[in-house]
Design a protein around this motif. Sequence first.
Motif, PDB file in Angstrom:
ATOM      1  N   CYS A 119       8.023   1.304   6.587  1.00 29.50           N
ATOM      2  CA  CYS A 119       7.365   1.757   5.356  1.00 29.50           C
ATOM      3  C   CYS A 119       5.860   1.646   5.546  1.00 29.50           C
ATOM      4  N   ILE A 120       5.159   2.715   5.154  1.00 29.84           N
ATOM      5  CA  ILE A 120       3.699   2.714   5.334  1.00 29.84           C
ATOM      6  C   ILE A 120       2.952   2.558   4.003  1.00 29.84           C
ATOM      7  N   CYS A 121       3.704   2.314   2.926  1.00 32.70           N
ATOM      8  CA  CYS A 121       3.055   2.228   1.602  1.00 32.70           C
ATOM      9  C   CYS A 121       2.161   0.988   1.522  1.00 32.70           C
ATOM     10  N   TYR A 133       8.166  -0.803  -5.877  1.00 27.99           N
ATOM     11  CA  TYR A 133       8.487   0.026  -4.725  1.00 27.99           C
ATOM     12  C   TYR A 133       9.773   0.803  -4.993  1.00 27.99           C
ATOM     13  N   HIS A 136      10.516   4.651  -1.435  1.00 25.55           N
ATOM     14  CA  HIS A 136       9.797   5.871  -1.107  1.00 25.55           C
ATOM     15  C   HIS A 136       9.972   6.315   0.347  1.00 25.55           C
ATOM     16  N   CYS A 137       9.946   5.373   1.274  1.00 24.13           N
ATOM     17  CA  CYS A 137       9.929   5.731   2.703  1.00 24.13           C
ATOM     18  C   CYS A 137      11.308   5.749   3.361  1.00 24.13           C
TER      19      CYS A 137
HETATM   20 ZN    ZN Z   1       6.693   3.210   2.018  1.00 27.75          ZN
END
Ligand code: ZN
Length: 321
Positions: A119-121, A133, A136-137
């Motif tokens: 995850c890059i959030c 969260y 999302h990823c």
């Molecule tokens: Zn993410």
Amino acid sequence: MHTSQVRHPEHQQLHALGSSPLPYRGRFAPSPSGPLHFGSLVAALASYLDAKANHGQWLVRMEDIDTPRVVPGAADAILTTLDAYGLHWDGQVVYQSQRHDLYQDVLDSLVKEQNVYACICTRKHIKARGGYYDNHCRAKNHHFDGNALRLKQRFPIFEFHDGLQGQVHIPNDIAREDYIVKRRDGLFAYQLVVVVDDHQQEITHIVRGADLLEPTARQLSLFKQLNYTAPHFTHVPLAVATPGFKLSKQNHAPAIDNSKPLPALVAALEFLGFTLPQAHFDDVETLLKWAISHYDVTRLPNNKEIQVVQKSTERYEFTPL
Ligand code: ZN
Ligand code: GLU
């Protein structure tokens, strides 16, 4: 170290039937980010009394996995204090910092089963999308290197039974969240290591502060995911300086006194709802013996927080919240 383990299937069966439970094993799992203060003494004492009143073992595990928060010397200081307070542990102290291989093995198995993704959030992204969260990823196939790793939440826990708090309900967004198991900085997350350790150490009963009620739902889901038998959970009130703020270095909770342990130990027992006899106790050993024989989990206070104001070394004021 091995992850495949340990419990006999026939034990598990009996455990499930409730006829012949596994031998009680409890634990105290401090993070060595500073010396013991009154709040951590309460958590240590509650888990110790529950273990000893049930003729169980009581282990100590140093949760020194979060290296940026570890204070040099704090782990030894905590152990010295536990000894001074008569809280003698069984077996060897386990240090999470020495168990990376074990955690990596378990993480690898989750990765192999495609239960983990990168995850890059950032916190900012998450805030902009509503504050929690939203998985999302999950389907984005980001690179693992340099990113946080999240567990695909396949076993959301919406409620569970707590030995003191009764039925605990968990908000949907927390229950369903793909939470982090390895951080962006490369450190294993608390939620992963705590479950791996409690399983590997064959902990049957966890007694700790009520700040960990919601994390318990995440841990229970990981016990399921890994096919481990979950321990029994009991959450005692958290000692707070003001509502919502646990006693800590930040709000100047003093380290407790190793040379004169009786007053703080008496206060910790009063915090836990004990009414002490007028008779004077000469040492911590006799006091603890008395407390073990008068321990009754059903009579502990079941608030989530109790405010603690320390008036002097001998005098504490408690306000249940
Ligand atoms: Zn993410
Ligand atoms: N190390 C955690 C803490 O000090 C406690 C973890 C646990 O009891 O599960 O808050």
